[in-house]
Design a protein around this motif. Structure first.
Motif, mmCIF file in Angstrom:
data_model
loop_
_atom_site.group_PDB
_atom_site.id
_atom_site.type_symbol
_atom_site.label_atom_id
_atom_site.label_comp_id
_atom_site.label_asym_id
_atom_site.label_seq_id
_atom_site.Cartn_x
_atom_site.Cartn_y
_atom_site.Cartn_z
ATOM 1 N N SER A 63 -11.363 4.538 -2.424
ATOM 2 C CA SER A 63 -11.765 3.730 -1.273
ATOM 3 C C SER A 63 -12.672 2.620 -1.784
ATOM 4 N N GLY B 56 -7.957 1.234 2.869
ATOM 5 C CA GLY B 56 -7.302 2.207 3.748
ATOM 6 C C GLY B 56 -7.668 3.646 3.429
ATOM 7 N N GLU C 209 -12.106 5.723 15.005
ATOM 8 C CA GLU C 209 -10.682 6.074 15.019
ATOM 9 C C GLU C 209 -10.515 7.506 15.485
ATOM 10 N N GLN D 293 -4.924 7.895 14.502
ATOM 11 C CA GLN D 293 -5.123 6.590 13.853
ATOM 12 C C GLN D 293 -5.521 6.756 12.387
ATOM 13 N N LEU D 294 -6.380 7.720 12.135
ATOM 14 C CA LEU D 294 -6.826 7.998 10.774
ATOM 15 C C LEU D 294 -5.647 8.438 9.905
ATOM 16 N N GLN E 211 -2.458 7.829 10.458
ATOM 17 C CA GLN E 211 -1.544 6.693 10.285
ATOM 18 C C GLN E 211 -2.061 5.739 9.213
ATOM 19 N N ARG E 212 -3.371 5.499 9.212
ATOM 20 C CA ARG E 212 -3.965 4.615 8.198
ATOM 21 C C ARG E 212 -3.756 5.189 6.797
ATOM 22 N N MET E 213 -3.993 6.473 6.650
ATOM 23 C CA MET E 213 -3.850 7.119 5.344
ATOM 24 C C MET E 213 -2.382 7.122 4.897
ATOM 25 N N ARG F 74 -0.005 5.055 5.843
ATOM 26 C CA ARG F 74 0.364 3.667 5.540
ATOM 27 C C ARG F 74 -0.162 3.262 4.157
ATOM 28 N N THR F 75 -1.400 3.628 3.861
ATOM 29 C CA THR F 75 -2.008 3.269 2.576
ATOM 30 C C THR F 75 -1.275 3.934 1.412
ATOM 31 N N VAL G 33 -10.856 11.999 5.996
ATOM 32 C CA VAL G 33 -9.587 11.277 5.904
ATOM 33 C C VAL G 33 -8.545 12.107 5.137
#
Length: 193
Positions: free
Chosen positions: A55, A83, A140, A144-145, A147-149, A151-152, A177
């Motif tokens: 991160s 992300g 978040e 959402q968390l 999805q962010r992970m 996606r990253t 996360v």
């Protein structure tokens, strides 16, 4: 191509040691946190990493540096991926754990807390409680968390799509996360590409 992600939480920090809630607030690693990272580095000393991602918080970058220092293979540069950042706990950042519990009880009640811990995806349920408690901050929710992970990690894997063979990528991130992401797998390993 097969991508292996080595998902690692950063070592213990001063805020962890002092039992304070730590999300986006950065805190230096303790001696114990450094020792933990070096120990993991010893355990992974023969793994050849294609890439290292952390991160954008220093505690993950330092953890990755200590892990890599023990590695016997070629050492790729450490890249940051925002992300992979921890959940922002809003008004609860750096709150002492012993103050957090009565605050949560007062704001949402014992029944909601017990219900969250009884759910199969209890980390996600507990994460969602912070969104309920702090309406003033853009916290978040677990979906959402996750999805962010996802996606990253997909973006990271995609960078190596043209490589042949097995790809080993070290990911150094944070407890919430990573836990929400792993819980969301439900035993399934997604095809990222």
């Amino acid at each position: 191509m097969i991508v292996h992600f080595y998902l690692v939480r950063h070592g213990q920090t001063e805020l962890n040691r002092r039992r304070r809630l730590q999300g986006i607030t950065d805190s230096p690693l303790t001696k114990k946190g450094i020792a933990m990272a070096k120990k993991l580095g010893d355990d992974l000393h023969n793994v050849e990493f294609t890439a290292i991602y952390t991160s954008d918080l220093k505690r993950t970058q330092k953890t990755a540096q200590y892990i890599l220092a023990q590695n016997n293979k070629k050492k790729p540069p450490i890249k940051t991926a925002p992300g992979l950042r921890e959940l922002n706990f809003g008004n609860y950042e750096e709150m002492k754990n012993r103050k957090l519990v009565p605050t949560v009880l007062r704001k949402i009640g014992l029944r909601k807390i017990i219900a969250a811990f009884r759910q199969q995806q209890h980390v996600a349920a507990v994460t969602n409680l912070f969104k309920i408690m702090d309406t003033a901050t853009q916290i978040e929710n677990a979906q959402q968390l996750n999805q962010r992970m996802t996606r990253t990690l997909t973006e990271i894997a995609y960078e190596y799509k043209d490589r042949q063979g097995e790809i080993n990528i070290l990911i150094v991130a944070h407890a919430i996360v990573l836990s929400v992401f792993i819980e969301g797998l439900k035993g399934d390993v997604p095809m990222l590409l």
